[in-house]
Scaffold this active site. Structure first.
Site, PDB file in Angstrom:
ATOM      1  CG  HIS A   1      -3.819  -0.431  -2.232  1.00 51.93           C
ATOM      2  ND1 HIS A   1      -2.728  -1.132  -2.684  1.00 51.93           N
ATOM      3  CD2 HIS A   1      -4.030  -0.833  -0.945  1.00 51.93           C
ATOM      4  CE1 HIS A   1      -2.272  -1.906  -1.716  1.00 51.93           C
ATOM      5  NE2 HIS A   1      -3.043  -1.748  -0.659  1.00 51.93           N
TER       6      HIS A   1
ATOM      7  CG  ASP B   1      -2.278  -5.506  -2.436  1.00 54.42           C
ATOM      8  OD1 ASP B   1      -3.459  -5.383  -2.093  1.00 54.42           O
ATOM      9  OD2 ASP B   1      -1.313  -5.102  -1.765  1.00 54.42           O
TER      10      ASP B   1
ATOM     11  CE  LYS C   1      -8.449  -8.691   8.699  1.00 53.00           C
ATOM     12  NZ  LYS C   1      -7.337  -9.555   8.364  1.00 53.00           N
TER      13      LYS C   1
ATOM     14  CB  CYS D   1      -1.062   0.008   1.091  1.00 54.32           C
ATOM     15  SG  CYS D   1      -0.701  -0.916   2.562  1.00 54.32           S
TER      16      CYS D   1
ATOM     17  CG  HIS E   1      -5.792  -1.680   2.055  1.00 58.66           C
ATOM     18  ND1 HIS E   1      -4.437  -1.535   2.226  1.00 58.66           N
ATOM     19  CD2 HIS E   1      -6.362  -0.594   2.648  1.00 58.66           C
ATOM     20  CE1 HIS E   1      -4.189  -0.420   2.904  1.00 58.66           C
ATOM     21  NE2 HIS E   1      -5.337   0.167   3.180  1.00 58.66           N
TER      22      HIS E   1
ATOM     23  CD  GLN F   1      -0.383  -8.689   0.140  1.00 64.71           C
ATOM     24  OE1 GLN F   1       0.086  -7.613  -0.226  1.00 64.71           O
ATOM     25  NE2 GLN F   1      -0.962  -8.855   1.312  1.00 64.71           N
TER      26      GLN F   1
ATOM     27  NE  ARG G   1       2.817  -9.178   5.244  1.00 66.02           N
ATOM     28  CZ  ARG G   1       1.502  -9.102   5.076  1.00 66.02           C
ATOM     29  NH1 ARG G   1       0.716  -9.933   5.723  1.00 66.02           N
ATOM     30  NH2 ARG G   1       0.992  -8.192   4.289  1.00 66.02           N
TER      31      ARG G   1
END
Length: 727
Positions: free
Chosen positions: A463, A461, A546, A412, A592, A459, A441
Site C-alpha cells: 500500500h 501486497d 483499478k 490494507c 493498493h 497476496q 475469503r
RNA sequence: GCUUCUGUAGCUCAGUGGUAGAGCGCGUCCUUGGUAAGGACGAGGUCAUGGGUUCAAGUCCCAUCAGAAGCUCCA
C-alpha cells in the site's frame, strides 16, 4: 444504383435492389457459389448480413466464404448451427422453450428450458437429429413482421423469454428465420440474423457440454439449461480444434501440480486451502525473492502483520459489512455475541422461508430470542419478538456493538494502522508498505478450482500512501513493475482492464467526485505508460477503481493477476493524515497494488504457462545427474557435490535402471538439465548434457557447465552459456 | 450458492445385483548397462462417507463430503 467498394479498392455499380449475392455473382461464378454472407460497411457501420440481403445503398462489402480461418464466416455458421441444434432439441423434447442462443468465440450456446434434464448421453441423439436437418440442406429464410403483429404472435406462443427478447429488440419490425422454405410449417425462431444460406453449409459440428445458467444472468431468475456446441466448415478443422483442446488440458495446473508434486489440496484440511509441496514451495520462494528484490529497488519497505484483526477494524474499512457472506465466520468474543449471531441467522432464514415454514421458523425465532434475552441480557427486542422483520434491525444493531475477530480478508486495514502509528509529514511521502500477506475469503463452493480460486491465499501486497500530486507517478511505477514482472516470466499474451464503478450500483462507497478523480488518475497513468487498456464499467473495487492485468488459463478462462487500485475512500474512513507544507493536516491517497496478485493463482497460471517446464531459475530441481552404471557412481557423487556446492538444486539418480528409462523418467519430471555420467565422462572429468526435450547438448567440462548454469540463473534465462544456447 | 456430471490401489482407469481387477508407479532380487521403458517376485483396497432397498450392493435409491464444466460472485 448502389456503388459498391470491394476490399481491394475496386468498385462496382449494380442495379437497384441488388443483393450481396449479386455482388459475388458480378465478380465471378466461383465466388457466387462459395459466398455465404457479407460484411457491409454503410454510413460508417460495419454489419454482417445474409447473402440475399438487399444492399442499403453505396457501401463497402467484404464477401464471406466458407472458410474456417475467417471469424465472421464462423460467426454466421455457428449462429446458424445454434438454430439447427435448437430445432433438434425442440423436436426431441417438445416442451422446450428457447431463450437465447448466441455465437461465441469458439462455438455457440443456446439457453433453453425443458423438463428433460439434458445430459451428455443425450448429445448423440441431438447430434443425429441435427445431422438430419443438415442433410436436408434447408434454406434459412428471413421474414419480417410489424412489431405489434409480431408481439401478438409471440405472446400467443406463450414463451416469455422470446417475448422479453422482442421487447428489448429495437426497430419497428421484428425478424424471424425459418429453417426451410415453407413458412408456417418449417421450424422458425425469432432472430435478428444473419445466417448462412442453408443448413448444408454446416459440414462439422459437435455438442460440447451442458450446464445451468440463470436467465439474463440473474440469480433470482429461472435457471435454464445452456447447451454448448461448436461448428466448422470442414471436418478436419473440427478435429484439429478438438485435438488442441486435448493438448491444452495436458497443461492444466491441477494435473501438472499432481504429476510434478507441486501442490495438493485435501478435504481433511479444507477445500480451497492449498498445501504447497516442496517442489511448489521452491517455485514460490524463488518468485517471492525476485519480487522482494524489485520492491526494495523501488523504495518499498517490508512489514509484517497478523492473520486476524478486530471486527471493528473491518467495520471501519467496510469489508465486514460488505463481504460478510464471503468471509469465514467472525469470531465473536462473548457468548452473547455468538448467540446474537445465531439469532440473526435464524431471522434471515425466517425472512427467506415461505408458506407454513415461514410461520414455523418465526416461532423458533421468538423462542430463541426469548432465551437469548434471558441468558445474556435484554437486547431491546421488546414487542418486536413476534415479528422477525421488526426484530431484524434490533439484532443487527446489537451485533454491531459486539466485538470479535475476523480472519483477515484484506491487508490494507493493517497497513493503514502502520501508517497511522507515526505522525506523518509530506516530506516522508510516498510511504510504501509491502507484505506477502495471507488472506482468507470464504469463496462459494462452486467457485473453487485448483490453485486459481482458493479460500486462503497470499497476496504480494503493498500500500502506497502519497499526496494527490504523487498519485499518477506512483501508479505509473506500479504499472511498470507489473509489466516488468510479467515480461521476466515471458508472459506476452495478457490484457489490461481499467475497472470503473457502475453509477447505477449502490455497492461503491465515497463521493462521486473522488471516484472521478481516481478514475482519471488511472486513465492518465495508463496513457503515460503507453499501456493499452479497455475500460469496463462495474469492475471497480468497492473503495476505488483499478487496473487489472488479466491472462487466460489453458482452457481460455480469464483470470485477474496483477492489480493497481486507487483509493481515496479508506484514508477518509480511517481518518489518516499527513502534515503538509502549509502545516495543516491533509488526507493522503492510497494505492493498493499487487503485481502477481496472489501467489497461489499466479503459480497456478505459471504452471500452465510453462506447461510445468519452469525456467532454470524457478525449476524445483535444476539439474539431474544420471549414471550409466555403478562403475561411475563415485564420479557421479563428485559431480553432484560440485553442483550442490555451486548452489544448484540437484538430484542424483544412481539407481539400477538403464540410462534409457532413467532419462525418460527425469525428462517427465521436467528437469531442465540431465547430466549423463558414465565411464567416458569420469575419465575426462566431463558431463554429457541433455535437456528435458530430449536433445543432447554435447559433452562439457563440469566447470564450464556450472558456469553456464549460474549465468542462466542470474540473468533469469536472458543469457545462457554459449554451448547450451544452441538448444 | 445453483444446474449437470463424476468419486474403485500412489497415478490412469476397467468392472452385467452374486468371492476386488489391469497398466503405470512402488519394494526386493537378478541383470552392469550409452540416451523413451531388460527380467522375476512382492506389497498396496472399509470401492469417498453415512443411511436405505435387497437373500445379496462397488453396482439401485437418498443424504453428506469432495472434484469437474458452466452460471452467479470475486475486496
Amino acid at each position: 444504383m448502389p456503388k459498391i467498394t470491394l476490399p481491394d479498392g475496386n468498385q462496382l455499380t449494380l442495379a437497384d435492389g441488388a443483393t450481396v449475392y449479386d455482388v459475388a455473382a458480378a465478380i465471378g461464378p466461383g465466388l457466387a457459389r462459395a459466398a455465404i454472407g457479407g460484411a457491409i460497411t454503410f454510413d460508417g457501420n460495419r454489419q454482417l448480413t445474409d447473402l440475399n440481403a438487399p444492399l442499403p445503398g453505396d457501401c463497402r462489402i467484404e464477401l464471406l466464404t466458407a472458410k474456417d480461418d475467417n471469424a465472421d464466416s464462423l460467426y454466421l455458421l455457428r449462429h446458424s448451427t445454434a438454430h439447427v441444434m435448437a430445432e433438434a432439441i425442440c423436436k426431441l423434447y417438445p416442451d422446450t422453450q428457447l431463450a437465447y442462443g448466441p455465437p461465441l468465440e469458439d462455438g455457440f450456446y443456446y439457453d433453453l428450458h425443458t423438463s428433460h434434464a439434458i445430459s451428455p448421453p443425450d448429445f448423440e441423439r441431438i447430434e443425429a437429429e441435427m445431422q438430419r436437418i443438415v442433410s436436408e440442406d434447408r434454406k434459412f429464410c428471413r421474414y419480417e413482421m410489424p412489431r405489434d403483429e409480431a408481439m401478438k404472435k409471440l405472446e400467443a406462443e406463450g414463451n416469455r423469454f422470446k417475448v422479453d427478447n422482442a421487447l428489448r429488440a429495437e426497430g419497428g419490425t421484428l425478424s424471424f428465420y425459418v429453417t426451410g422454405e415453407n413458412r408456417g410449417q418449417d421450424w422458425e425462431d425469432l432472430c435478428r440474423g444473419p445466417h448462412i444460406p442453408s443448413t448444408g453449409v454446416i459440414k462439422a459440428f459437435r455438442i460440447k457440454q451442458v450446464s445451468g445458467s440463470y436467465y439474463r444472468g440473474d440469480v433470482n431468475e429461472q435457471q435454464l439449461q445452456r447447451v454448448y456446441g461448436t461448428a466448422f466448415f470442414n471436418k478436419k478443422a473440427l478435429k484439429q480444434y478438438e485435438q488442441q483442446l486435448e493438448e491444452a488440458k495436458k497443461r492444466d495446473h491441477r494435473l501438472l501440480g499432481q504429476q510434478l508434486e507441486l501442490f495438493t489440496i485435501n478435504p481433511d484440511v479444507g477445500s480451497g486451502l492449498v498445501l504447497w509441496e516442496p517442489n511448489g514451495a521452491i517455485v514460490r520462494t524463488m518468485l517471492e525473492n525476485y519480487v522482494k528484490m524489485e520492491l526494495i529497488l523501488r523504495g518499498f519497505e517490508p512489514v509484517f502483520t497478523p492473520h486476524i484483526g478486530r471486527l471493528d477494524l473491518y467495520r471501519t474499512s467496510g469489508h465486514y459489512p460488505y463481504y460478510e457472506d464471503s468471509q469465514f465466520p467472525a469470531l465473536y468474543e462473548t457468548d452473547r455475541g455468538r448467540a446474537l449471531l445465531c439469532l440473526r441467522n435464524l431471522i434471515r432464514r425466517a425472512e427467506e422461508e415461505t408458506g407454513e415454514r415461514k410461520a414455523e421458523v418465526a416461532q423458533q425465532v421468538k423462542v430463541f430470542a426469548d432465551a437469548v434475552a434471558q441468558a445474556f441480557g435484554d437486547f431491546g427486542g421488546g414487542d418486536a419478538l413476534d415479528d422477525p422483520a421488526k426484530l431484524s434491525p434490533v439484532v443487527e444493531e446489537c451485533l454491531c456493538h459486539e466485538e470479535g475477530y475476523l480472519l483477515k480478508p484484506m491487508n490494507c486495514p493493517h497497513h493503514i494502522n502502520i501508517y497511522a502509528a507515526q505522525h506523518r509529514s509530506y516530506r516522508q511521502l510516498p510511504i510504501r508498505l509491502a507484505e506477502f500477506g495471507t488472506v482468507y475469503r470464504y469463496e462459494q463452493s462452486g467457485e473453487l478450482g485448483g490453485m486459481v480460486r482458493v479460500r486462503g491465499f497470499t497476496q504480494d501486497d503493498a500500500h502506497i500512501f502519497c499526496t494527490p500530486d504523487q498519485v499518477q507517478a506512483e501508479i505509473a511505477s506500479c504499472i511498470e513493475l507489473t509489466q516488468q514482472v510479467l515480461s521476466t516470466l515471458e508472459f506476452k499474451d495478457y490484457r489490461a482492464r481499467i475497472g470503473l464503478r457502475d453509477p447505477e450500483s449502490d455497492k461503491y462507497i465515497g463521493a462521486a467526485e473522488l471516484w472521478e478523480q481516481a478514475e482519471q488518475n488511472l486513465r492518465d497513468a495508463a496513457a503515460a505508460s503507453g499501456l493499452s487498456a479497455t475500460e469496463e464499467i462495474g469492475e471497480a473495487a468497492f473503495y476505488g477503481p483499478k487496473i487489472d492485468f488479466v491472462v487466460k488459463d489453458c482452457i481460455g478462462r480469464e483470470w485477474q493477476l496483477g492489480t493497481v487500485q486507487v483509493d481515496y475512500n479508506l484514508p477518509e474512513r480511517f481518518k489518516i493524515t499527513y502534515v503538509g507544507r502549509d502545516n495543516r493536516e491533509h488526507r493522503p491517497v492510497m494505492i493498493h497494488r499487487a503485481p502477481l496478485g496472489s501467489m497461489e493463482r499466479f503459480v497456478g497460471i505459471l504452471i500452465e504457462h510453462f506447461a510445468g517446464a519452469f525456467p532454470l531459475w524457478l525449476a524445483p530441481v535444476q539439474v539431474a545427474v544420471a549414471t550409466i552404471s555403478e562403475k561411475s557412481d563415485e564420479y557421479a557423487q563428485e559431480v553432484h557435490k560440485s553442483l550442490v556446492g555451486a548452489g544448484l538444486r540437484v538430484l542424483l539418480d544412481d539407481g539400477s535402471d538403464k540410462i534409457g528409462p532413467k532419462k525418460h523418467r527425469l525428462r517427465s519430471r521436467k528437469i531442465p538439465y540431465i547430466l549423463v555420467v558414465g565411464e567416458n565422462e569420469a575419465a575426462d572429468r566431463t558431463v554429457n548434457v541433455n535437456d528435458r526435450d530430449g536433445a543432447s547438448l554435447g559433452t562439457f567440462p563440469l566447470a564450464a557447465f556450472i558456469e553456464g548454469c549460474i549465468l542462466e540463473i542470474q540473468t533469469k534465462g536472458k543469457q545462457r552459456h554459449g554451448a547450451l544456447q544452441e538448444a
